[in-house]
Write an enzyme that holds these catalytic residues in place. Sequence first.
Site, mmCIF file in Angstrom:
data_model
loop_
_atom_site.group_PDB
_atom_site.id
_atom_site.type_symbol
_atom_site.label_atom_id
_atom_site.label_comp_id
_atom_site.label_asym_id
_atom_site.label_seq_id
_atom_site.Cartn_x
_atom_site.Cartn_y
_atom_site.Cartn_z
ATOM 1 N NE ARG A 175 -3.638 -2.462 0.057
ATOM 2 C CZ ARG A 175 -3.340 -3.620 -0.556
ATOM 3 N NH1 ARG A 175 -2.228 -3.723 -1.261
ATOM 4 N NH2 ARG A 175 -4.154 -4.644 -0.471
ATOM 5 C CB SER A 225 -9.541 -2.894 3.408
ATOM 6 O OG SER A 225 -8.954 -3.387 4.572
ATOM 7 C CD GLU A 295 -5.871 -0.557 2.517
ATOM 8 O OE1 GLU A 295 -6.452 -0.741 1.443
ATOM 9 O OE2 GLU A 295 -5.509 -1.489 3.265
#
Length: 304
Positions: A175, A225, A295
Site C-alpha cells: 500500500r 478496507s 488504509e
Amino acid sequence: MNQLFYQELLQSIPNLQIFVNEPMKKHTTFRIGGEADYLITPDKEQLPVVLQLAKKHDVPVTVIGNGSNLLVSDRGVRGVVLEISKCMSEVTVDGNYIEAQAGALLSKVAAAAAEHGLSGLEFAAGIPGSIGGAVVMNAGAYGGELKDVLVSVSVLTPEGCLLTIPVEDMELSYRHSCVPEKRYIVLAARIALHPAAKEEIRAKMAELREKRVEKQPLGFASAGSTFKRPEGYFAGKLIMDAGLRGYRIGDAQVSEKHCGFVINRGNATATEVMQLVRDVQQRVREQFQVELEPEIKQIGEWEL
C-alpha cells in the site's frame, strides 16, 4: 475562493469542466465530505495549464481519482480538487501490454485484458479504484498487487515535467509508492500481462467477484478496507475479537459482515468515522498490543 484564479481558468481553458462549491460526497465511494472550493476534471492537455494557474495564484491543489479510498473532511477541501477521471481514461492494448490512462477504472482495464486473452490482472476486476489511485497505493487483492504487472508509470512532476518511471524506481511496497512523497501526478501506467484462455480468465474474475459479494459489505457506502494488514495478523479478525463487530457512532459502523470495513449507513460524517477509527485503534491496542494503521486517506480541512 479565489475569483482571479477562477476567471483566468475560464479565459484560458474555455471547455474546462469546473464545479464551484462542489459536495465531495458526490465524488467518493464513502459518500462523505464537505464542499471543495473548485472541483476540476481536466484532460491531459488541460492539466498542466490548471497547475500553472494554481501555482501562479497560490491556490492549493488536491488530486483524486475515483475517490474509493478517501475520507473527506466535513469542512471540505480548500483550493482545487483535480479529479483524474473520465477525461483521462483511455485504455490501449498492444500485444501483451496495456497502456491505461490514470482515470481508467481498474475494472475497465481488467475487462480489456480479459477481452484480449491477457492474464495477470484478474485480482483487480472487483477493485473500485482507478489506475492512478492503484499506482499511488500499489493496490492489491487476493494475492495479487499492481507491482506484479506494472512496467512503468508516466507522471507529471510538481515542476511540470513529464517523466516515465520504471517500476523498479517506484518504491512499491504494501500500500505504498513514492508518488505522494515526490508529489507526482500519475498520468498513465504500462502493464505487462501474459496470454491465457479467455474462458479461464473470466472464470477467475467471476470467482473473485463472488468472494467479494460473499465477504464484503458491498451494499453500503465505504472506502474499502479501513485498516492496513498488521504484520502477522488480520485487521478484521483483531477488530472482531475485540468485540467491535457492529460498533457504531452515528451512521458510521464497523461492518457486521466484515469487521475490516467501516461503512456509512446513510448519513455518516467524517468526524464520526474518525472517532470510530480511533476507538477501534484504542481497543485493539489495549487488548492485543497491535497498532492498526488506517488504509483510508484523509483529505481536506481537519481539526488537529
